[in-house]
Design an enzyme around this catalytic site. Structure first.
Site: not given
Length: 496
Positions: A120-121, A124, A126, A151, A237, A361
């Site tokens: 993840g992170d 994506k 862009k 995002h 979370t 994710q």
């Protein structure tokens, strides 16, 4: 023999690290987007520092980190060189225009999937944005997972939007956006955190955003997350992802369509909700927690929203939830239109349009399947899982899927707490030091300067020799300096 020595060395280093760390990175519960801690695992008082000082060597957890790096390196520094380091590339990466690279791929595909290749992170959004602007792409869709994904999207005016379930194509003119039936949604969060941004800034969405028969995240799901991580609530979370997917798998929970049908009767929304809440009462009983204690614990945690606190206090909990959802969904003119999203996706493809599936994710966080299953998410978020969740006709000869898996290098981060073999810093570092993007900017580290030192510190066997980076703002652990410098995007101010 080389690999055997490396395995033995890494096992020894792992044991050494675990003997000094006060935070067990793999003892993690729930689905994660971000990780935060109410107390630093390192030296007490690290939160008292501010600005660049938070990340300086010798301050708070940074001192412990430096000691840990030295101890681990001492165990590994004499390991032989890995054969993989002698790989000779047969091609090279080059920057090229979107029209030259992406457009030929899009032209051959009917369904384009943008998925995370690692933890993840990966950035994506862009790629999603670049594909969504192609004139033949008609629909952008999120087809699984929930608000634990996220995002940042910048509108044409430069306004920043934080989306979690909303596809980022909402800000691309002329594109239809959909949230599919395998997604999970807390309607209160969705309206307050996401749709409210569109309403405030005058973004037209009623004819471009359609919601499928999503599974509903109720307050008791988020509280089950809290109860399940009672001793370490900041490892989750607290978005209720695990519990709501359990309700989905056991066919007990509420879906969006239930809100528009009758409440009463054996199959009414009230009866369904009360059956599902049995898990909530059972968890309280098994942990010997009273609702008064739960309320105190929840009130002290900034992740717990007011409507979740209201659920604890409510005497008729089913009525409280259904009245809440009536207010935010059924009788709310701002709630986007409901639709049969699966049908609309198939209809788009059959009429010759292209569909873009936006992945939440990533591969290694997907559906408790890989080695890191106990610190992943509950949805199947790899490319194959996304295609299945879209419910398109995969047997159709005209279906031509294109999977674009996104990765980033050097030094990858991951979503949530847990192992990450390629991180520049321990996964909990930024939470331990309470450091933010403003602190990274205050460090004023030039990417090129720190890169030269970082890569120059890699030994012949591939191991990084611990070191420090110094500029006019202070002295930092070399990995911390790399992580901070690579987080700061010079034009968009985006941070990984």
């Amino acid at each position: 023999e080389t690999r055997r020595l490396w395995r033995r060395g890494l096992l020894a280093a792992s044991r050494a690290a675990r003997s000094t760390l006060t935070y067990d990175q793999e003892d993690e519960h729930g689905d994660e987007q971000e990780f935060s801690m109410s107390k630093s695992p390192g030296t007490p008082g690290s939160r008292a520092a501010s600005g660049a000082r938070k990340c300086q060597l010798g301050v708070g957890y940074n001192k412990q980190l430096a000691d840990e790096r030295r101890q681990i390196y001492a165990l590994l520094e004499n390991l032989p060189r890995l054969p993989e380091l002698d790989y000779v590339p047969t091609a090279k990466y080059e920057e090229a225009p979107i029209e030259e690279v992406l457009h030929p791929l899009i032209a051959e595909a009917s369904v384009i999937l943008v998925a995370g290749a690692y933890f993840g992170d990966e950035g994506k959004g862009k790629t999603v944005d670049a594909i969504a602007r192609h004139p033949e792409v008609k629909v952008v869709a999120r087809v699984n997972s929930g608000e634990n994904a996220g995002h940042t999207v910048f509108g044409e005016t430069g306004h920043k939007y934080d989306f979690h379930l909303c596809p980022s194509g909402l800000l691309t003119p002329g594109k239809v956006n959909m949230i599919g039936p395998e997604c999970v949604m807390d309607p209160v969060s969705f309206m307050e955190r996401e749709v409210s941004q569109l309403v405030r800034t005058g973004v037209s969405y009623k004819e471009r955003l359609f919601i499928g028969n999503v599974h509903l995240v109720c307050p008791h799901h988020k509280l089950l997350d809290l109860i399940g991580s009672w001793d370490a609530p900041n490892r989750s979370t607290l978005q209720g992802m695990g519990p709501v997917h359990a309700s989905k798998a056991s066919r007990r929970g509420l879906r969006l369509d239930h809100l528009f049908n009758g409440r009463e009767g054996q199959q009414g929304s009230r009866a369904r909700l009360e059956r599902d809440m049995g898990e909530y009462w059972g968890a309280l009983s098994s942990k010997s927690i009273t609702e008064a204690e739960l309320h105190e614990k929840a009130k002290a945690n900034s992740k717990i929203q007011p409507h979740v606190l209201g659920f604890i206090a409510a005497r008729d909990k089913a009525q409280y939830v259904l009245d809440l959802f009536d207010r935010y969904v059924v009788h709310n003119a701002d709630f986007p239109p409901c639709a049969d999203v699966s049908f609309l996706l198939r209809q788009t493809l059959s009429s010759g349009g292209k569909v873009l599936l936006e992945g939440p994710q990533s591969y290694f966080l997907s559906n408790a399947a890989e080695k890191f299953w106990d610190s992943g998410t509950s949805a199947n978020t790899d490319a194959a899982g996304m295609l299945c969740a879209a419910r398109v006709n995969i047997g159709s000869p005209s279906l031509s899927p294109l999977a674009i898996n996104i990765h980033k290098t050097p030094g990858s981060s991951r979503v949530g707490s847990g192992a990450n073999p390629c991180a520049l810093v321990p996964q909990h570092y930024f939470a331990a030091t309470d450091s933010t993007k403003e602190d990274f900017e205050a460090m004023q580290i030039d990417w090129r300067d720190v890169c030269v030192q970082y890569f120059g510190s890699i030994g012949a066997n591939g191991l990084l020799r611990p070191g420090a980076f110094t500029n006019h703002t202070g002295t930092y652990d070399l990995g911390v300096a790399m992580a901070a410098a690579s987080c700061v995007h010079p034009s968009h101010r985006e941070f990984g």
